[in-house]
Design a protein around this motif. Structure first.
Motif, PDB file in Angstrom:
ATOM      1  N   ARG A  48     -17.954  -5.241  -9.201  1.00 12.07           N
ATOM      2  CA  ARG A  48     -17.082  -4.394  -8.296  1.00 12.07           C
ATOM      3  C   ARG A  48     -17.341  -2.925  -7.874  1.00 12.07           C
ATOM      4  N   ARG A  89      -4.375   3.739 -10.817  1.00 15.38           N
ATOM      5  CA  ARG A  89      -5.089   3.051  -9.870  1.00 15.38           C
ATOM      6  C   ARG A  89      -3.832   2.377  -8.996  1.00 15.38           C
ATOM      7  N   VAL A  90      -2.721   2.613  -9.095  1.00 17.38           N
ATOM      8  CA  VAL A  90      -2.044   2.779  -7.660  1.00 17.38           C
ATOM      9  C   VAL A  90      -0.813   3.279  -8.072  1.00 17.38           C
ATOM     10  N   LEU A  99      -3.170   1.124  -3.451  1.00 16.05           N
ATOM     11  CA  LEU A  99      -4.102   0.842  -4.847  1.00 16.05           C
ATOM     12  C   LEU A  99      -4.723   2.540  -4.182  1.00 16.05           C
ATOM     13  N   GLU A 137     -11.644  -7.628  -5.360  1.00 18.09           N
ATOM     14  CA  GLU A 137     -12.250  -6.894  -7.168  1.00 18.09           C
ATOM     15  C   GLU A 137     -12.555  -8.213  -7.844  1.00 18.09           C
ATOM     16  N   THR A 153      -9.895 -11.629  -6.740  1.00 17.21           N
ATOM     17  CA  THR A 153      -8.840 -10.511  -6.498  1.00 17.21           C
ATOM     18  C   THR A 153      -8.959 -10.088  -5.184  1.00 17.21           C
ATOM     19  N   VAL A 155      -6.418  -8.006  -2.227  1.00 17.51           N
ATOM     20  CA  VAL A 155      -5.185  -7.466  -2.291  1.00 17.51           C
ATOM     21  C   VAL A 155      -5.065  -6.607  -1.010  1.00 17.51           C
ATOM     22  N   VAL A 160      -1.454 -10.173  -4.096  1.00 15.01           N
ATOM     23  CA  VAL A 160      -2.569  -9.961  -5.117  1.00 15.01           C
ATOM     24  C   VAL A 160      -2.539 -11.160  -5.188  1.00 15.01           C
ATOM     25  N   LYS A 185      -4.026 -13.682  -9.850  1.00 12.60           N
ATOM     26  CA  LYS A 185      -5.446 -12.666 -10.108  1.00 12.60           C
ATOM     27  C   LYS A 185      -6.617 -13.601 -11.376  1.00 12.60           C
ATOM     28  N   ASP A 332     -12.476   0.978 -16.982  1.00 13.17           N
ATOM     29  CA  ASP A 332     -11.966   0.699 -15.834  1.00 13.17           C
ATOM     30  C   ASP A 332     -12.802   1.892 -14.677  1.00 13.17           C
TER      31      ASP A 332
HETATM   32  C1  MAN Z   1      -3.983  -3.200 -11.054  1.00 11.59           C
HETATM   33  C2  MAN Z   1      -5.818  -2.976 -11.399  1.00 11.59           C
HETATM   34  C3  MAN Z   1      -6.319  -2.773 -10.495  1.00 11.59           C
HETATM   35  C4  MAN Z   1      -5.658  -3.160  -9.599  1.00 11.59           C
HETATM   36  C5  MAN Z   1      -4.754  -3.592  -8.890  1.00 11.59           C
HETATM   37  C6  MAN Z   1      -5.158  -4.419  -8.234  1.00 11.59           C
HETATM   38  O1  MAN Z   1      -2.958  -2.619 -10.827  1.00 11.59           O
HETATM   39  O2  MAN Z   1      -5.741  -4.224 -12.247  1.00 11.59           O
HETATM   40  O3  MAN Z   1      -7.296  -2.491 -10.748  1.00 11.59           O
HETATM   41  O4  MAN Z   1      -6.947  -2.418  -8.516  1.00 11.59           O
HETATM   42  O5  MAN Z   1      -4.457  -4.224 -10.363  1.00 11.59           O
HETATM   43  O6  MAN Z   1      -5.511  -5.347  -7.820  1.00 11.59           O
END
Ligand code: MAN
Length: 352
Positions: A48, A89-90, A99, A137, A153, A155, A160, A185, A332
């Motif tokens: 990824r 991450r989000v 994201l 992902e 995954t 997204v 998701v 996922k 990560d």
């Molecule tokens: C979570 C984490 C992230 C991923 C998102 C969407 O927030 O696992 O790394 O990008 O989910 O799958």
């Protein structure tokens, strides 16, 4: 608590600066969570790759894909009142989750399982269509009757879910769309049919009643899934109290199907554990480790893009039949490797 992983001295095997970005204007922020398979006498990683533009001081910017496969960059000022940016991450902007990076899957191969390079003439796997505008992902790869099944995954702002593509040559791919809709996922398909059916582990999430638990499903064709059962739950006060999710395809042992899974606690520490399923009836859990078999300890596991994380969705079994080489994402941000003895993991399982 005992960490029984023998980490490669070469770790991290891959860091963001080792590869080049897929498009001009983007840079690689993270390399993580590879699917793993053997093909043409080599070990391959389906890594990824998470990308975004170079970040300016006062704003957050990230790419999303349009339905037609073009890149659109969204840029938000850090002091914008409608921005919530507490997780690397989000983010949430004007009530919508995005994201902070856009991921695709890149193929790398190796003769020795430690030094990986990008082979020529293999495509990047990128998000396509309205269910993958925020990328794809964490690809798991299962080889079943000569065909590779890639579950990953998918997204988008629709949620998701789990996408499926299949291939036999790693150059052309058949797309089967989304096989488990949101929120889902961590889908790993068993590499053998059981009593004529395909089986898969997957991880739906319930927001209210229920939680982030591992489920099992079966299918006549590997595409249409039913007979869902919840088999592994989070454990209050434990290292896997907040979420659990399957790693790669279960390993067939004489004791049953051995699955390496990840668990996270309330503090978002991600560790690895294991459980064992009945050979004939994989919906039956026989045993599970009480403590993790691996937890973040080294520098590259403790700090990075999202620190305190070891996460796996790929491994190979070495020719001796006992050594399990697990590839994993650390913090990560990095791709790493570690070896386990399957017998040792089995000896740590406790009946449930
Ligand atoms: C979570 C984490 C992230 C991923 C998102 C969407 O927030 O696992 O790394 O990008 O989910 O799958």
């Amino acid at each position: 608590m005992k960490d029984i992983a023998n980490r490669f001295l070469e770790n991290p095997l891959l860091s963001p600066s080792d590869l080049s970005a897929s498009r001009e204007g983007l840079e690689i922020t993270c390399l993580l969570n590879p699917g793993v398979f053997r093909f043409e006498n080599k070990i391959w990683l389906a890594v990824r790759v998470a990308e975004r533009p170079k970040q300016a001081e006062n704003s957050i910017s990230f790419p999303i894909l349009t339905e037609n496969g073009l890149i659109e960059i969204i840029e938000i000022l850090k002091d914008h009142p409608e921005l919530i940016a507490t997780d690397a991450r989000v983010i949430n902007y004007q009530g919508i989750d995005y994201l902070t990076t856009l991921s695709h899957i890149r193929l790398l191969c190796s003769e020795d399982g430690k030094h990986f390079y990008e082979p020529k003439n293999h495509p990047l796997l990128v998000g396509e269509g309205i269910l993958e505008t925020f990328g794809i992902e964490d690809c798991r790869v299962s080889l079943i009757e000569g065909k590779y099944y890639l579950t990953f995954t998918s997204v988008s702002n629709n949620g998701v879910g789990v996408g499926l593509r299949t291939t036999t040559d790693w150059k052309t791919f058949e797309k089967h769309g989304m096989i488990f809709p949101p929120h889902n996922k961590d889908c790993a398909i068993f590499e053998e049919k059981i009593n004529g059916l395909f089986y898969a582990l997957h991880r739906p999430s319930s927001v209210d009643i229920g939680g982030n638990y591992i489920w099992i499903a079966s299918s006549p064709d590997g595409i249409h899934w039913g007979n869902h059962k919840c088999i592994i739950k989070t454990r209050k006060g434990n290292w896997d109290s907040k979420r659990v999710g399957a790693g790669a395809a279960p390993i067939k042992t004489e004791k049953g199907w051995l699955e390496i899974y990840h668990g996270a606690n309330e503090a978002h520490q991600y560790c690895l554990g294991a459980f064992l399923l009945d050979v004939e009836n994989p919906a039956k859990v026989i045993s599970r480790t009480e403590t993790p078999i691996m937890f973040p300890t080294t520098d590259y596991e403790l700090s990075g893009f999202f620190g305190n994380v070891v996460f796996t969705n790929g491994h190979v079994i070495e020719p001796d039949g006992d050594t399990l080489t697990v590839y994993y994402g650390a913090s990560d941000e990095f791709v790493c490797g570690a070896q386990f003895s399957i017998k040792e993991i089995l000896s740590l399982l406790k009946e449930v």
